[in-house]
Design a protein around this motif. Structure first.
Motif, PDB file in Angstrom:
ATOM      1  N   ARG A 147      -1.043  -6.018   9.531  1.00  0.00           N
ATOM      2  CA  ARG A 147      -0.512  -4.682   9.790  1.00  0.00           C
ATOM      3  C   ARG A 147      -1.190  -3.675   8.868  1.00  0.00           C
ATOM      4  O   ARG A 147      -1.418  -3.953   7.691  1.00  0.00           O
ATOM      5  CB  ARG A 147       0.993  -4.677   9.543  1.00  0.00           C
ATOM      6  N   LEU A 148      -1.536  -2.498   9.412  1.00  0.00           N
ATOM      7  CA  LEU A 148      -2.207  -1.486   8.606  1.00  0.00           C
ATOM      8  C   LEU A 148      -1.290  -1.034   7.469  1.00  0.00           C
ATOM      9  O   LEU A 148      -0.069  -0.968   7.620  1.00  0.00           O
ATOM     10  CB  LEU A 148      -2.607  -0.299   9.467  1.00  0.00           C
ATOM     11  N   TYR A 149      -1.880  -0.723   6.348  1.00  0.00           N
ATOM     12  CA  TYR A 149      -1.123  -0.282   5.186  1.00  0.00           C
ATOM     13  C   TYR A 149      -0.533   1.110   5.408  1.00  0.00           C
ATOM     14  O   TYR A 149      -0.925   1.841   6.325  1.00  0.00           O
ATOM     15  CB  TYR A 149      -2.005  -0.283   3.938  1.00  0.00           C
ATOM     16  N   SER A 150       0.412   1.475   4.539  1.00  0.00           N
ATOM     17  CA  SER A 150       1.074   2.776   4.602  1.00  0.00           C
ATOM     18  C   SER A 150       0.567   3.679   3.482  1.00  0.00           C
ATOM     19  O   SER A 150      -0.230   3.258   2.639  1.00  0.00           O
ATOM     20  CB  SER A 150       2.586   2.599   4.470  1.00  0.00           C
ATOM     21  N   LEU A 151       1.055   4.930   3.453  1.00  0.00           N
ATOM     22  CA  LEU A 151       0.678   5.849   2.382  1.00  0.00           C
ATOM     23  C   LEU A 151       1.169   5.345   1.029  1.00  0.00           C
ATOM     24  O   LEU A 151       0.507   5.535   0.000  1.00  0.00           O
ATOM     25  CB  LEU A 151       1.251   7.242   2.659  1.00  0.00           C
ATOM     26  N   ASP A 152       2.329   4.675   1.019  1.00  0.00           N
ATOM     27  CA  ASP A 152       2.823   4.084  -0.232  1.00  0.00           C
ATOM     28  C   ASP A 152       1.886   2.983  -0.715  1.00  0.00           C
ATOM     29  O   ASP A 152       1.662   2.838  -1.925  1.00  0.00           O
ATOM     30  CB  ASP A 152       4.239   3.530  -0.029  1.00  0.00           C
ATOM     31  N   ASP A 153       1.360   2.198   0.222  1.00  0.00           N
ATOM     32  CA  ASP A 153       0.413   1.138  -0.158  1.00  0.00           C
ATOM     33  C   ASP A 153      -0.871   1.744  -0.731  1.00  0.00           C
ATOM     34  O   ASP A 153      -1.448   1.200  -1.678  1.00  0.00           O
ATOM     35  CB  ASP A 153       0.074   0.274   1.060  1.00  0.00           C
ATOM     36  N   VAL A 154      -1.314   2.845  -0.149  1.00  0.00           N
ATOM     37  CA  VAL A 154      -2.520   3.511  -0.655  1.00  0.00           C
ATOM     38  C   VAL A 154      -2.280   4.006  -2.076  1.00  0.00           C
ATOM     39  O   VAL A 154      -3.117   3.823  -2.973  1.00  0.00           O
ATOM     40  CB  VAL A 154      -2.915   4.686   0.259  1.00  0.00           C
ATOM     41  N   GLU A 155      -1.125   4.632  -2.297  1.00  0.00           N
ATOM     42  CA  GLU A 155      -0.805   5.148  -3.631  1.00  0.00           C
ATOM     43  C   GLU A 155      -0.699   4.010  -4.639  1.00  0.00           C
ATOM     44  O   GLU A 155      -1.212   4.103  -5.763  1.00  0.00           O
ATOM     45  CB  GLU A 155       0.503   5.933  -3.585  1.00  0.00           C
ATOM     46  N   SER A 156      -0.050   2.908  -4.247  1.00  0.00           N
ATOM     47  CA  SER A 156       0.073   1.745  -5.137  1.00  0.00           C
ATOM     48  C   SER A 156      -1.294   1.148  -5.449  1.00  0.00           C
ATOM     49  O   SER A 156      -1.564   0.738  -6.587  1.00  0.00           O
ATOM     50  CB  SER A 156       0.969   0.693  -4.484  1.00  0.00           C
ATOM     51  N   CYS A 157      -2.169   1.106  -4.460  1.00  0.00           N
ATOM     52  CA  CYS A 157      -3.519   0.569  -4.645  1.00  0.00           C
ATOM     53  C   CYS A 157      -4.302   1.414  -5.646  1.00  0.00           C
ATOM     54  O   CYS A 157      -4.941   0.877  -6.564  1.00  0.00           O
ATOM     55  CB  CYS A 157      -4.234   0.516  -3.298  1.00  0.00           C
ATOM     56  N   MET A 158      -4.253   2.722  -5.495  1.00  0.00           N
ATOM     57  CA  MET A 158      -5.039   3.606  -6.344  1.00  0.00           C
ATOM     58  C   MET A 158      -4.521   3.628  -7.778  1.00  0.00           C
ATOM     59  O   MET A 158      -5.263   3.981  -8.699  1.00  0.00           O
ATOM     60  CB  MET A 158      -5.056   5.025  -5.771  1.00  0.00           C
ATOM     61  N   LYS A 159      -3.255   3.265  -7.995  1.00  0.00           N
ATOM     62  CA  LYS A 159      -2.736   3.186  -9.360  1.00  0.00           C
ATOM     63  C   LYS A 159      -3.369   2.031 -10.137  1.00  0.00           C
ATOM     64  O   LYS A 159      -3.336   2.027 -11.368  1.00  0.00           O
ATOM     65  CB  LYS A 159      -1.216   3.014  -9.334  1.00  0.00           C
ATOM     66  N   LYS A 160      -3.934   1.058  -9.429  1.00  0.00           N
ATOM     67  CA  LYS A 160      -4.563  -0.091 -10.074  1.00  0.00           C
ATOM     68  C   LYS A 160      -6.048   0.142 -10.347  1.00  0.00           C
ATOM     69  O   LYS A 160      -6.728  -0.741 -10.846  1.00  0.00           O
ATOM     70  CB  LYS A 160      -4.403  -1.331  -9.194  1.00  0.00           C
ATOM     71  N   VAL A 161      -6.526   1.339 -10.010  1.00  0.00           N
ATOM     72  CA  VAL A 161      -7.950   1.651 -10.144  1.00  0.00           C
ATOM     73  C   VAL A 161      -8.195   2.386 -11.455  1.00  0.00           C
ATOM     74  O   VAL A 161      -7.447   3.293 -11.824  1.00  0.00           O
ATOM     75  CB  VAL A 161      -8.418   2.520  -8.952  1.00  0.00           C
ATOM     76  N   GLN A 162      -9.235   1.997 -12.163  1.00  0.00           N
ATOM     77  CA  GLN A 162      -9.713   2.767 -13.303  1.00  0.00           C
ATOM     78  C   GLN A 162     -10.950   3.536 -12.866  1.00  0.00           C
ATOM     79  O   GLN A 162     -11.969   2.944 -12.522  1.00  0.00           O
ATOM     80  CB  GLN A 162     -10.055   1.873 -14.500  1.00  0.00           C
ATOM     81  N   VAL A 163     -10.846   4.851 -12.882  1.00  0.00           N
ATOM     82  CA  VAL A 163     -11.963   5.677 -12.423  1.00  0.00           C
ATOM     83  C   VAL A 163     -12.966   5.862 -13.559  1.00  0.00           C
ATOM     84  O   VAL A 163     -12.606   5.866 -14.742  1.00  0.00           O
ATOM     85  CB  VAL A 163     -11.474   7.046 -11.908  1.00  0.00           C
TER      86      VAL A 163
END
Length: 595
Positions: free
Chosen positions: A87-103
């Motif tokens: 199932r395609l991810y949601s906007l909450d999943d996108v936000e949770s994913c980006m919190k794990k990223v170090q830019v």
């Protein structure tokens, strides 16, 4: 584009990796993910969430009329059922994913776990696209992905930053799509542009770099973009509209620039519509990252000119009646409905032609032979247009530069001069790299572990200058050109390097200094000879311990009884007379280096 799949990985319960990406990639990628979620939400609103409401083109997949390519897309290589889909991810999943990223900012160095220094270097492919440089305590490694040596919009490929590294992992597969193959299936450097044979000895590196960083590919790319603009203008002149579904940010920005300039300089009065839920924010963001743009566009910024010519047609990136370019979040936006006119040129997602505004626009224009659809190469036009048949509109499928041409790979390696190069099997089968003056060229393939030989046997340790100046060095007798000093310190790993971070403690005593630490292993025969000079007589006895290790003992008989036992780990001295024990220690001091 690969970032679109990242939330599927981060949702996994076992996912614990550290994620690094450039600041530009993180922002643009997040906007693209949010746009995908928005289009999917609109799709579900139209067709409904239930399984029974799927459109007709994906029903009866087992039918003989369904193309084999579509079955392969749906069921995969192994023919599994739809259970492998997620199932395609949601906007909450996108936000949770980006919190794990170090830019990572442009050319910024970041440290992972005190061990690795990671740095992003421009690859030239697009804004924010990069190759990775990883420095560790024992070796340095570069990861080279799809790259463009000279870009028309993004910062050029960073050659100097990747020179002279230990290991280079080459992972650019784009060349396999457009490579010119010889009769035996291999590629050799272009004979009309054979860089390696025309380089002068005095300025080899400079000549190689100059030959590699030419503008031929960029000029060819510009010709392709200009051709797309001319085709769109021809369609508009004939009364047809153009739909452009390309999603590569750099290509879209350049096409917008050329389209707006073309229309401004011609007699055509054709509006340009950009329809996307993130169009306004995306164009605004690309106007704030000059460090990722090519030198020419940076110079335009300094002179006060817009980085891209289309920006002068968008005032504050908001809709104005007299503008040439109009931005709208959705195809049902009220302002779009009131300002719509045809013919027009529309930039709209999605490239698969299954989601987003492109679906409704294709339904509107598919029967018009004067209209034009622009697709990027790599998408099967037959499969993409399957739900819209019959299609009368013209279709232009474009292949844009997406990596280093295979013929230039030997030249690139000659400039970078890594000690070891890792090349995909699929690439090495198409080009002969055996003549390259590199220590080792290794091939890697999917799902197979490749063991890379050790580059350096020894690690270096950083010691501060004031600490090093206080060390009392003693040359070793057993090994020439070696010195040894005694100190007490704490060894730490910091910023990818070994460092001695605590102070010096050097033991001294009044009078004659007695060495307390020794270098090397005690050899029985030289020790027995040294003791004999002192008047101490003994004999050697060899034995084997219970664990199989060999031990040696020297039995002292005169002037008093004693025992010297040596092993791999230690040397023990036992004597009835303290003076004899001290003489034995002096004998050991003669055969070993001590501090």
């Amino acid at each position: 584009m690969g970032l679109l799949g990242l939330p599927f990985l981060t949702q996994s319960p076992g996912f614990c990796a550290k994620i690094y990406m450039t600041e530009a990639t993180a922002k643009i990628g997040q906007l693209m993910m949010e746009d995908l979620v928005s289009m999917h939400k609109e799709f579900r609103c139209f067709y409904g969430p239930g399984d029974s409401s799927y459109p007709g083109w994906i029903k009866d997949l087992d039918s003989q009329k369904v193309p084999a390519l579509l079955k392969k897309v749906v069921f995969g290589e192994s023919g599994d059922d739809l259970g492998s889909w997620m199932r395609l991810y949601s906007l909450d999943d996108v936000e949770s994913c980006m919190k794990k990223v170090q830019v990572v900012k442009f050319a910024e160095e970041v440290c992972y776990n005190g061990t690795l220094i990671i740095k992003a270097l421009s690859s030239g492919l697009d804004i924010g696209a990069c190759n990775w440089l990883i420095n560790g305590p024992n070796a340095s490694l570069s990861y080279v992905s799809n790259s463009i040596l000279v870009s028309l919009h993004a910062r050029n490929f960073d050659i100097n930053g990747l020179k002279g590294l230990d290991v280079m992992v080459y992972s650019d597969f784009s060349c396999l799509q457009s490579a010119e193959v010889t009769e035996n299936g291999c590629i050799s450097p272009n004979p009309d542009n054979n860089y390696l044979s025309t380089i002068s000895i005095d300025n080899k590196d400079e000549d190689l770099a100059a030959s590699l960083l030419n503008t031929e590919d960029s000029l060819e790319e510009m010709e392709k973009l200009a051709f797309v603009c001319s085709c769109a203008a021809e369609s508009a002149d004939a009364g047809g509209s153009t739909l452009i579904t390309i999603t590569r940010v750099g290509i879209v920005l350049q096409l917008l620039e050329l389209m707006s300039d073309y229309i401004e300089s011609s007699s055509l009065k054709v509006p340009i519509f950009v329809i996307s839920s993130v169009a306004e924010e995306l164009l605004a963001y690309t106007n704030t990252i000059p460090e990722w743009l090519c030198d020419q566009r940076q110079e335009e910024l300094i002179s006060g000119e817009p980085w891209f010519d289309h920006l002068k047609f968008i005032k504050d990136l908001k809709f104005i009646k007299d503008e040439k370019i109009h931005l709208f979040p959705a195809i049902h936006s009220p302002n779009l409905i009131t300002s719509w006119q045809e013919p027009c040129i529309v930039f709209a997602p999605h490239c698969s032609l299954r989601l987003g505004p492109s679906v409704q626009l294709l339904q509107r224009w598919r029967g018009d032979p004067k209209s034009l659809l622009v697709l990027e190469d790599g998408i099967s036009s037959g499969l993409a247009l399957l739900p819209f048949r019959p299609v009368a509109m013209k279709v232009l499928q474009c292949s844009f530069l997406s990596g280093i041409r295979l013929q230039k790979l030997p030249t690139l390696i000659s400039i970078l001069q890594p000690k070891i190069v890792l090349v995909p099997d699929a690439v090495s089968q198409r080009i002969n790299l055996s003549e390259m003056k590199i220590n080792s060229i290794l091939n890697f393939s999917e799902n197979k572990t490749l063991h890379v030989p050790r580059i350096a046997d020894n690690s270096s340790v950083e010691i501060t200058t004031d600490l090093a100046s206080k060390l009392s060095w003693r040359k070793l007798r057993q090994r020439e050109n070696f010195g040894i000093a005694r100190l007490k310190g704490e060894l730490q790993m910091e910023d990818g390097k070994h460092r001695l971070v605590t102070g010096l403690e050097q033991e001294e005593s009044s009078g004659k200094a007695r060495p307390l630490r020794y270098w090397g292993t005690v050899a029985q025969e030289p020790l027995l000879g040294a003791l004999l000079k002192m008047g101490i007589k003994g004999s050697i006895e060899h034995s084997t311990s219970e664990n199989g290790s060999e031990n040696s003992m020297i039995h002292i008989a005169n002037p008093s009884r004693g025992l010297i036992e040596t092993s791999e780990m230690c040397t023990a001295i036992v004597a009835e007379d303290e003076n004899v024990a001290y003489q034995i220690l002096q004998g050991i001091d003669e055969v070993l280096d001590g501090i």
